[in-house]
Design a protein around this motif. Structure first.
Motif, short mmCIF file in Angstrom:
data_model
loop_
_atom_site.label_atom_id
_atom_site.label_comp_id
_atom_site.label_asym_id
_atom_site.label_seq_id
_atom_site.Cartn_x
_atom_site.Cartn_y
_atom_site.Cartn_z
N LEU A 15 -3.25 2.15 1.38
CA LEU A 15 -3.03 3.02 0.16
C LEU A 15 -3.79 4.17 0.33
N ALA A 27 1.33 3.70 -3.14
CA ALA A 27 0.80 5.29 -2.86
C ALA A 27 1.96 6.24 -3.16
N GLY A 51 1.09 -1.37 -0.05
CA GLY A 51 -0.04 0.07 -0.05
C GLY A 51 0.77 1.26 -0.01
#
Ligand SMILES: Nc1ncnc2c1ncn2[C@@H]1O[C@H](COP(=O)(O)OP(=O)(O)O)[C@@H](O)[C@H]1O
Ligand SMILES: [Mg+2]
Lengths: 286, 265
Positions: free
Chosen positions: A164, A107, A103
């Motif tokens: 995320l 991101a 995540g």
């Protein structure tokens, strides 16, 4: 977040004030006892009522075991349910770490180009609000039913989305003035990322971690209900329940609860170590 | 003063926001202004007259639609890359996760100063704004005025030749505001930095400046420049002196003349 965002912070403040008293105003033992006396009394009263109700209404033990029976079963079964709990906890932790790492990395990659993160966010938010745990049987088929990876991947998927979403928010929802300040220093993108975006994202990240800690324990156990290793807590619970051994099932559920709480608390401590400024800021704002 | 080459030279600058749109805003029109080394210039005018826009053009936070901005003999863009600007806004914009000391060091870190140099500069700057004993505090533990002093220390830490301030004391109460004005003048006289200071308070502009640049709105332009030759150092008594009131009247007249002109046009 699509998680019960209102409930979690309230719960968190309670826990924090109680368990890590130096954050808020330290309550003296006497004060603390008085404050929590009603809750403790209520809890004991409920247990007593439960015990009495089972006796008075002659409820069959396999439907609703008495608290005293659950307690003695808990002690007796501990050599079995504790290792089972640890087995499941490893799946939850493994999946948690995997989901968090993925995540955060994704991101970082997508928030660099706002077109990608703006485009992907609605999907991530939509997926995040679906019951991902329903994928458990599919993962069991993919990895093999007794393979811990099957459970870890479910947990990872569940953890992935809130992490995320929150990391992207934390990296992009940066104060305009702070960005202009960096611009006035002719700061490079690396400096903006490390000195501004990442520290800005930390509180968002920790709130995702905390939500995910609870979710990951739930996900690991529920996915074990669909089948798994004999060593797993979820398998133990579903098998004992199928055999009408409800006292054993309840004892294992207690272990599951304790694991969830312990994981959450560990993250609170970790948060305090990583961002002491934020924890005290929150305490000061109360 | 006028014979030295200007620190800032704005010539024929216009700024249109949303060019090509139907709701475009002509924020500035044909601005000409020279600022000389060591001057304390204030930009004063009603809100919406383009003070912030002019300041941001000088600081290369936005680009002009026409005309040129020269700073220290080069383009504003180059001046920003050369780190010629210190900026202070209405919000102190300190980083929550940094202590006061670390906040002051932020620009120095970005500019890759050596650690000892950073520590020493931060120490020196905190001394300048008289906040040494708060160096290990976090921003939320400070009052608004103290936070703004940290922001000033941070802006001066890398010794920029030009300090751009956009209503830095706008959010402070009157008493704190007057104290901060004194502080700022003391710092200005000690560092000899050129200051461009945006305000909409006439007494503030008169008390601080060597020249008050009066602006008027729709479209934003210069309505006049008032020389403020009150003696320095300025002190508490300055605010009660007759020349101070005369200058206030002069600035007010300048603002009003323009209003009348706009109304009759
Ligand atoms: N980024 C922007 N986009 C569109 N219009 C803007 C922008 N910034 C300022 N303006 C407009 O330009 C005019 C001048 O604004 P500003 O420079 O902020 O005025 P002041 O600082 O004197 O109050 C105002 O009409 C404002 O609405
Ligand atoms: Mg403004």
């Amino acid at each position: 977040m699509s998680q019960p965002a209102d409930l979690i912070p309230a719960l968190e403040e309670e826990l924090e004030a109680e368990l890590l008293p130096e954050a808020g105003q330290a309550l003296r033992t006497g004060q603390r006892l008085r404050r929590y006396l009603p809750a403790i009394l209520l809890f004991l009263l409920a247990l007593g009522a439960w015990e009495m109700a089972v006796n008075v209404f002659h409820i069959e033990g396999f439907l609703l075991p008495k608290p005293t029976v659950i307690a003695s079963t808990f002690v007796r079964e501990l050599p079995v349910i504790l290792p089972a709990g640890l087995f499941t906890m490893r799946e939850a932790l493994g999946g948690f770490v995997l989901g968090c790492v993925l995540g955060i990395l994704i991101a970082l990659a997508t928030s660099r180009w706002s077109i990608i993160s703006d485009g992907a966010m609605p999907f991530a938010i939509a997926v995040n609000s679906t019951p991902i745990v329903a994928l458990a049987p599919i993962m069991n088929n993919w990895f093999g039913i007794t393979n811990p990876l099957a459970k870890m991947s479910i947990v990872a998927v569940i953890v992935f989305f809130p992490v995320l979403i929150n990391t992207v928010r934390g990296l992009t929802q940066v104060n305009d003035g702070a960005l202009e300040l960096m611009r006035s220093y002719a700061a490079g993108e690396g400096a903006v990322l490390f000195d501004l975006r990442i520290p800005n994202a930390l509180p968002f990240l920790f709130s995702a971690f905390k939500v995910s800690s609870t979710l990951s324990v739930i996900a690991a156990i529920v996915s074990e209900y669909f089948g798994g290793s004999r060593d797993a807590l979820g398998v133990y619970i579903s098998q004992q329940a199928a055999l009408f051994h409800f006292a054993e099932a309840w004892a294992a559920i207690i272990v599951a609860c304790l694991m969830g709480v312990a994981f959450y608390l560990a993250l609170l401590v970790f948060e305090r170590l990583v961002m002491p400024w934020h924890v005290s800021l929150r305490a000061a704002e109360e | 003063m006028s014979h030295s080459s200007p620190v800032v030279s704005v010539s024929g600058v216009t700024k249109v926001f949303g060019e090509g749109d139907s709701d475009r805003v002509r924020a500035l029109e044909n601005i000409n202004l020279d600022v000389h080394p060591g001057e304390f210039i204030s930009l004063i005018g009603p809100s919406g007259c383009g003070k912030s826009t002019l300041l941001r053009l000088i600081g290369d936070l936005i680009k002009p639609s026409g005309g040129t901005v020269q700073v220290n003999g080069k383009s504003a863009h180059q001046a920003r890359l050369d780190r010629d600007y210190g900026m202070v806004f209405q919000q102190a914009t300190l980083y929550d996760w940094r202590t006061v000391r670390k906040n002051v060091q932020l620009p120095l870190e970005v500019m890759s100063y050596a650690r000892e140099k950073r520590e020493a500069r931060a120490q020196e700057m905190l001394k300048l704004v008289q906040l040494e004993e708060f160096s290990r505090h976090y921003p939320w533990q400070l009052s608004g005025g103290m936070q703004q002093r940290v922001a000033i220390a941070r802006a001066l830490a890398f010794e920029p030749s030009l300090l751009l301030m956009d209503e830095p004391f706008g959010a402070l109460d009157e008493m704190t505001r007057e104290r901060m004005q004194m502080e700022l003048l003391r710092i200005w006289s000690q560092t000899q930095t050129t200051v461009i200071f945006v305000t909409h308070s006439i007494p503030e502009a008169v008390f601080l400046s060597s020249r008050a640049v009066v602006m008027s709105p729709r479209p934003g332009r210069l309505a006049g420049i008032v020389e403020i030759d009150l003696p320095r150092p300025r002190a508490f008594e300055t605010r009660e002196s007759a020349p101070f009131f005369e200058k206030i009247v002069e600035v007010r007249e300048c603002l009003r003349r323009d209003e009348v002109r706009v109304a009759s046009a």
